[in-house]
Design a protein around this motif. Structure first.
Motif, PDB file in Angstrom:
ATOM      1  N   HIS B  42      -1.354   5.369   3.328  1.00  0.00           N
ATOM      2  CA  HIS B  42      -0.932   4.255   4.200  1.00  0.00           C
ATOM      3  C   HIS B  42       0.177   4.652   5.180  1.00  0.00           C
ATOM      4  O   HIS B  42       0.779   3.780   5.801  1.00  0.00           O
ATOM      5  N   TYR B  45      -0.686   3.748   8.782  1.00  0.00           N
ATOM      6  CA  TYR B  45      -0.530   2.305   9.015  1.00  0.00           C
ATOM      7  C   TYR B  45       0.948   1.933   9.141  1.00  0.00           C
ATOM      8  O   TYR B  45       1.338   1.195  10.049  1.00  0.00           O
ATOM      9  N   ALA B 430      -5.129  -0.673   6.463  1.00  0.00           N
ATOM     10  CA  ALA B 430      -4.414   0.544   6.055  1.00  0.00           C
ATOM     11  C   ALA B 430      -5.343   1.554   5.379  1.00  0.00           C
ATOM     12  O   ALA B 430      -5.258   2.762   5.647  1.00  0.00           O
TER      13      ALA B 430
END
Lengths: 490, 490
Positions: B42, B45, B430
């Motif tokens: 992630h 993101y 994500a």
């Protein structure tokens, strides 16, 4: 009703009732032909476009709403309907006025807001603009758990997410009061929607008694999530400018029109929708589609010379959006006639591809509705009868035991458009609206035309009380189970 | 390449090339583990959110764009990448300013507009506001067929519908000039999108030479259809207020950063995206996603100590939206090195669920790309190689025969968000961005690490010219056909 009971009951209706329902088959075909092959083709769509394009949004309290009501009554009169009338109602006159919001720190970013209905503005702030830090919460519980000192004077942002309309609506309804109880200066509510393209969704909110009335607006999903992320990184300050004002109540009208029944004129099948809308979008889905399939139902029957045995009554409620005002007034004015109300139906859940009629009532009544909907099986899904017939403007009738119905349709994308600028003709399909018209018109006609009226709680069906076939079926089922069990034991 | 040829070629690549490609398997696994189980999870993101939330939209000519470029160069330096630099480019500085539109007859209705990039404003009109009747057309041909007198002084509304981006873009690009040639005062273009929720889509437009420059803005699908219906009922008059201004060009920079190759440092695999965005939305999809998977590709390799044999170069082009300005400057500055450019890849088509790498080049090169993408079959679709590798900022390289690639992804909903306020973190996932990161990073690494460089037109592959296996396969196919035909004739 379980499949087992259905099997044993074989439909449960006396053959004479089934025969009577089926005698309407040719009439349903005439309605269908008129809509799909005759003058009725795309008529609902054309009329809806003409009406909503011409008037635009029709918010409670506005001159446009009242002019559109006059226009609609003229249309109804021109179709030679009976007893066209407007029943007076006092309605709210709330206006949003100019409104804007901007993040002023940690950087500048304008964002979209839509004040929620009945919200106060920011007139009392310096220069009419409120500037405050935000605090973001994802639930009422999270807000409750906070120290009042941490909320005092702030703008509470509700980033409650989507878990169905029932999950989000309480935040829209009560978020402002919940925030005010903790000392907040204003509240911003994530739009109650499953999907937005930076599209804010307005709606009514309700100030609770003995609680400060603070400004409240909706924001997009995008900005609710953005403000949530920003607030976790550090202080975020917004400016909020809302010129929302509530003026004294105005005169409005529920619209009534009838086709008087040929045999039981005192018994009434009500079909309706609400004529008002929010002030954003054109009020096409909410509730123009409902209004125009209802208008079509009345005019198609009139033009085809189809008079049901009972009276068919169109009701177009006013000021639904701002607290079911017209519906409450209509109920108060007519509740003493409730024994004569066979069924009250509203289409206010979209006019997407029809699945049939949603229904709330007794199992026996449901059997009867299912038998009617078999006549429409080309345009419906499954039994043609949806689980619930509830609708905003029929709630009070449902509460006192009157059967209620709605248009059951494939409205999974309803909350794309609900209370937004996207509620426009673009989302409406002429062929699909014709299908809705066929279902709505035919169902209304047959419900008003059967010799057996739709029963309500405690009422007999076709002279045999509803309990009897159920008792027979349960006894038969019991015997069958014992028989099957004993065979297995061999 | 046809299935028949593939069959005969049996993959076509020399075993030594296949073995060399497959020797990267463990490296791809290390990249995958880092992204899905390690620190990289992630990360794309989070970095994308931090960057786009912090800076917001990054339009050409703005201080925000230049500050965000400085920020990005600092990030690249902090990751210890080689040769981090900004290559200067002069870029347009066009600002939309305040803008609004309203229908003033037959009734009042405000509507949303977004001036198109490089549009002039309405400053020269009385009070800065243009008032004129509209004329609605659905095509250039319809406009052409009209008498100039019927268009003179009017606002031409293009309601061209949606038939793919390629159908709509010419109206956005050239609608203003086409209208001006007929004497129109302004033009409004239906947003180039398959679906909107009252969401206008901006974009660049281009004034043609020797043609009056008139104000031009996009409107929503909803309003284009509304104005079309209204105009068929009678005259419609609008007011248009646009304060759009073009200021003198500003200094900007293409961002460069490298991982110098261990064996062939002069040979370069370029991966990139564009750092600028429109001034609506946050520039997350267009092209933040592309920027951050490219950043991740560089930083993941650096952090894992993975140095490919060839140089991997990140390029973040500036001012793509307003005419591929950065891309043109980069091409001019580096075209003399084009022999050393192995492949130029840009991710500017969304970072939805990856399907692999889109590729434009020779059949032989495609075979090689397919062999690479087999290493990534857990994250790709089919061969893992999409039909086209074209992308806006790589067009000039493609035109001179340099192989080009892009991120091939499930971007069917790309035009929900394109150039709108809805281009926000809300549309980004994500986990999906991690998948894109794995594909982009791994592909870039392996393309830069094979002993055999990706061939271009006329180049041999693995010592055997590309033409040879094709000749063999065609000859074999011909023989087989004759054989089969003769057997049938028996």
């Amino acid at each position: 009703m379980s499949g087992f009971n259905q099997l044993l009951l074989g439909g449960g209706l006396k053959q004479s009732i089934v025969d009577d329902i089926n005698s309407n088959k040719d009439t349903v075909q005439r309605i269908t032909d008129y809509v799909q092959k005759g003058q009725g083709k795309h008529q609902a769509y054309e009329r809806l476009a003409n009406f909503t394009d011409f008037w635009g949004p029709r918010i409670s309290g506005s001159k446009v709403l009242e002019d559109s009501i006059t226009d609609m009554m003229n249309i109804l009169r021109s179709e030679n309907l009976d007893n066209v009338d407007g029943e007076p109602v006092k309605v709210p006159d709330w206006r949003r006025g100019t409104e804007w919001a901007t993040m002023v720190s940690p950087r500048e970013q304008d964002f979209e807001i839509l004040a929620l209905g009945s919200s106060v503005g920011t007139q009392n702030e310096t220069g009419g603009t409120l500037e405050a830090e935000i605090i973001v919460v994802t639930s009422f519980e999270e807000l409750e758990s906070m120290n009042d000192a941490d909320v005092l004077g702030k703008i509470v942002v509700f980033n409650q997410g989507w878990d169905g309309y029932g999950h989000g609506k309480p935040y829209r309804d009560l978020g402002a009061s919940a925030a005010a109880k903790k000392g907040a200066a204003a509240a911003l509510i994530q739009s109650v929607a499953d999907f937005t393209l930076y599209t804010p969704h307005t709606g009514q909110q309700v100030y609770q008694d003995n609680t400060a009335q603070i400004p409240v607006a909706c924001i997009t999903i995008e900005d609710a999530e953005f403000l949530n992320r920003m607030s976790h990184r550090g202080p975020v300050k917004l400016q909020l400018h809302m010129e929302a004002v509530t003026y004294p109540e105005k005169d409005s009208y529920n619209i009534i029109a009838e086709i008087i029944g040929s045999e039981y004129p005192d018994q009434v099948v009500v079909i309706g929708a609400h004529i008002d809308s929010w002030d954003v979008g054109m009020g096409v889905m909410d509730d123009g589609g409902g209004v125009f399939i209802t208008l079509q139902a009345m005019t198609i029957l009139k033009r085809l010379g189809l008079t049901p045995k009972r009276t068919l009554r169109l009701v177009l409620w006013t000021a639904e959006e701002e607290g079911l005002i017209g519906a409450k007034a209509y109920f108060e004015a007519h509740k003493n006639e409730s024994d004569n109300f066979v069924i009250v139906m509203e289409s206010d859940g979209g006019t997407f591809t029809p699945r049939g009629i949603g229904f709330s009532g007794t199992d026996d009544a449901r059997m009867m509705i299912e038998a009617v909907m078999k006549l429409l099986s080309d345009f419906t899904q499954g039994t043609g009868v949806g689980e619930s017939g509830s609708s905003p403007d029929t709630g009070e009738w449902e509460a006192i035991g009157v059967p209620v119905g709605n248009l059951w349709n494939a409205n999974e994308n309803y909350f794309y458009y609900h209370h937004t600028h996207a509620d426009s003709m673009t989302m409406m399909d002429a062929d699909v609206l014709d299908l809705c018209t066929i279902v709505w018109t035919s169902a209304a006609y047959v419900f008003a035309n059967t010799d057996q009226r739709i029963p309500r709680e405690g009422e007999s069906i076709g002279g045999t009380t509803a309990l009897v076939p159920n008792c027979i079926s349960i006894t038969l089922a019991f015997c069958l189970m014992i028989l099957l069990k004993s065979r297995h034991d061999l």
